[in-house]
Design a protein around this motif. Sequence first.
Motif, PDB file in Angstrom:
ATOM      1  N   TYR A  27       0.857  -1.185   0.000  1.00 21.08           N
ATOM      2  CA  TYR A  27       0.000   0.000   0.000  1.00 21.08           C
ATOM      3  C   TYR A  27       0.885   1.224   0.000  1.00 21.08           C
ATOM      4  CZ  TYR A  27      -3.238   3.401   1.957  1.00 21.08           C
ATOM      5  OH  TYR A  27      -3.993   4.507   2.203  1.00 21.08           O
ATOM      6  N   TRP A  28       0.615   2.171  -0.846  1.00 20.21           N
ATOM      7  CA  TRP A  28       1.464   3.362  -0.934  1.00 20.21           C
ATOM      8  C   TRP A  28       0.741   4.582  -0.422  1.00 20.21           C
ATOM      9  CZ3 TRP A  28       5.632   5.425  -0.249  1.00 20.21           C
ATOM     10  CH2 TRP A  28       5.987   6.651  -0.791  1.00 20.21           C
ATOM     11  N   SER A  29       1.074   4.970   0.818  1.00 20.11           N
ATOM     12  CA  SER A  29       0.624   6.227   1.421  1.00 20.11           C
ATOM     13  C   SER A  29      -0.771   6.669   1.009  1.00 20.11           C
ATOM     14  CB  SER A  29       1.615   7.347   1.094  1.00 20.11           C
ATOM     15  OG  SER A  29       2.842   7.136   1.717  1.00 20.11           O
ATOM     16  N   ILE A  68      12.529   3.027  -2.155  1.00 19.02           N
ATOM     17  CA  ILE A  68      11.164   2.585  -1.876  1.00 19.02           C
ATOM     18  C   ILE A  68      10.209   3.180  -2.902  1.00 19.02           C
ATOM     19  CG2 ILE A  68       9.236   2.782  -0.242  1.00 19.02           C
ATOM     20  CD1 ILE A  68      11.290   2.598   2.019  1.00 19.02           C
ATOM     21  N   GLU A  69      10.362   4.465  -3.178  1.00 21.95           N
ATOM     22  CA  GLU A  69       9.509   5.121  -4.177  1.00 21.95           C
ATOM     23  C   GLU A  69       9.690   4.471  -5.544  1.00 21.95           C
ATOM     24  OE1 GLU A  69       9.826   9.304  -4.543  1.00 21.95           O
ATOM     25  OE2 GLU A  69       8.781   9.737  -2.669  1.00 21.95           O
ATOM     26  N   GLU A  70      10.946   4.244  -5.918  1.00 24.96           N
ATOM     27  CA  GLU A  70      11.211   3.641  -7.225  1.00 24.96           C
ATOM     28  C   GLU A  70      10.600   2.250  -7.318  1.00 24.96           C
ATOM     29  OE1 GLU A  70      15.426   3.734  -7.560  1.00 24.96           O
ATOM     30  OE2 GLU A  70      15.517   5.861  -8.106  1.00 24.96           O
ATOM     31  N   PHE A  71      10.731   1.479  -6.244  1.00 25.77           N
ATOM     32  CA  PHE A  71      10.180   0.126  -6.220  1.00 25.77           C
ATOM     33  C   PHE A  71       8.659   0.156  -6.372  1.00 25.77           C
ATOM     34  CE2 PHE A  71       8.000  -3.016  -3.574  1.00 25.77           C
ATOM     35  CZ  PHE A  71       8.375  -4.197  -4.207  1.00 25.77           C
ATOM     36  N   GLU A 125       6.807   2.519  -7.649  1.00 28.20           N
ATOM     37  CA  GLU A 125       6.434   2.986  -8.980  1.00 28.20           C
ATOM     38  C   GLU A 125       6.570   1.876 -10.021  1.00 28.20           C
ATOM     39  OE1 GLU A 125       5.684   6.645 -10.758  1.00 28.20           O
ATOM     40  OE2 GLU A 125       4.426   5.488  -9.414  1.00 28.20           O
ATOM     41  N   GLU A 126       7.600   1.033  -9.861  1.00 26.23           N
ATOM     42  CA  GLU A 126       7.804  -0.059 -10.815  1.00 26.23           C
ATOM     43  C   GLU A 126       6.849  -1.215 -10.578  1.00 26.23           C
ATOM     44  OE1 GLU A 126      11.851  -1.126 -10.280  1.00 26.23           O
ATOM     45  OE2 GLU A 126      12.649   0.719 -11.160  1.00 26.23           O
ATOM     46  N   THR A 127       6.551  -1.486  -9.299  1.00 30.45           N
ATOM     47  CA  THR A 127       5.725  -2.644  -8.950  1.00 30.45           C
ATOM     48  C   THR A 127       4.238  -2.335  -9.065  1.00 30.45           C
ATOM     49  OG1 THR A 127       7.457  -3.338  -7.409  1.00 30.45           O
ATOM     50  CG2 THR A 127       5.292  -4.392  -7.190  1.00 30.45           C
ATOM     51  N   PRO A 139      -2.524   3.406 -10.819  1.00 34.45           N
ATOM     52  CA  PRO A 139      -2.228   4.673 -11.511  1.00 34.45           C
ATOM     53  C   PRO A 139      -0.759   5.056 -11.405  1.00 34.45           C
ATOM     54  CG  PRO A 139      -3.294   5.096  -9.405  1.00 34.45           C
ATOM     55  CD  PRO A 139      -3.351   3.612  -9.610  1.00 34.45           C
ATOM     56  N   HIS A 140      -0.303   5.815 -12.376  1.00 32.11           N
ATOM     57  CA  HIS A 140       1.050   6.368 -12.346  1.00 32.11           C
ATOM     58  C   HIS A 140       1.088   7.476 -11.297  1.00 32.11           C
ATOM     59  CE1 HIS A 140       5.023   7.123 -13.870  1.00 32.11           C
ATOM     60  NE2 HIS A 140       4.750   8.384 -14.121  1.00 32.11           N
ATOM     61  N   LEU A 141       2.069   7.441 -10.394  1.00 30.39           N
ATOM     62  CA  LEU A 141       2.053   8.348  -9.247  1.00 30.39           C
ATOM     63  C   LEU A 141       3.072   9.476  -9.306  1.00 30.39           C
ATOM     64  CD1 LEU A 141       1.593   5.790  -6.329  1.00 30.39           C
ATOM     65  CD2 LEU A 141      -0.145   7.147  -7.498  1.00 30.39           C
TER      66      LEU A 141
END
Length: 225
Positions: free
Chosen positions: A18-20, A64-67, A69-71, A78-80
Motif C-alpha cells: 500500500y502506498w501512502s 522505496i519510491e522507485e520500487f 512505482e515499478e511494482t 495509476p502512475h504516481l
Amino acid sequence: MGYFFVSGIYCILISTPYWSHIFPSTHNCFTSCRRPKELLHLAPGTNPPFLIFNGELKTDFIKIEEFLEETLAPPRYPHLTPRQPESYAAGSDVFAKFSAYIKNTSKAANEKFENALLKELKRLDNYLREPLPDEIDANSTETIVSSTRKYLDGNKFTLADCNLLPKLHIIKVAAKKYRNFEIPKEMSALWRYLKYANERNEFNQTCPSNEEIERVYADIAKEMQ
C-alpha cells in the motif's frame, strides 16, 4: 505482508502493498513509542522509512519510491509521479518549520517560530492557488486567475500528495492541541486541498486518529515558559 512508516506512524500492511493512502488494504498503526514485536529485529540501527516486500527489506526512501512505482504500475495501478517537478518541492519545508515550532519552549521565541511556519504554509497556499500549465488554454481569451485543482499536481493523487498530506494532518491536530494554532482560513487554496483529501476514503480512513497524534506529541510539545 509489507511494512512502511509515514510521519511518525508505523503501518503493518496485510496481503497487498500500500502506498501512502492510495491503495486500500487492511492495516494497523503504531506509534514509534509502541512498536510491535515484529519490528524490533527488522533493521536494527536503521531509522524508518522502510518497506518489506516478499521478505526483502528496503530502507532507502528513494529506492522505496522507485520500487513502488515499478511494482504498482499501470494499467492495474495509476502512475504516481507528478508531472510538474515543482509539485515535489511544494510544502517541503512546512514540516520542518512545524517541528521547530512545536518543540520550542520559549514564550519569547514563540512568535518567531509561528511566523516561520505561517510563511511556509503561505508559500504552499500560493502554489496551490497558481494555475498549472495544463489549466491554461493558450487559445482561450479568458484569463485563469486561480487554480481549481484538487491536489498538488492536478486532479489526481501523486507521490507528492502521499508525502505531504500526512504531515499536514499532523500539523492540524498537534498544533491545535498544544499551541492553539490553526491554519488561517484565508489560505483558501490550502483548505481546498485539505477538503478534497479528506473526501477520499483512501486518506480519511487511513490517517491516524487525533488521539494517536496527540499521544505521540505529548512528550514533544513541552509547555512554554
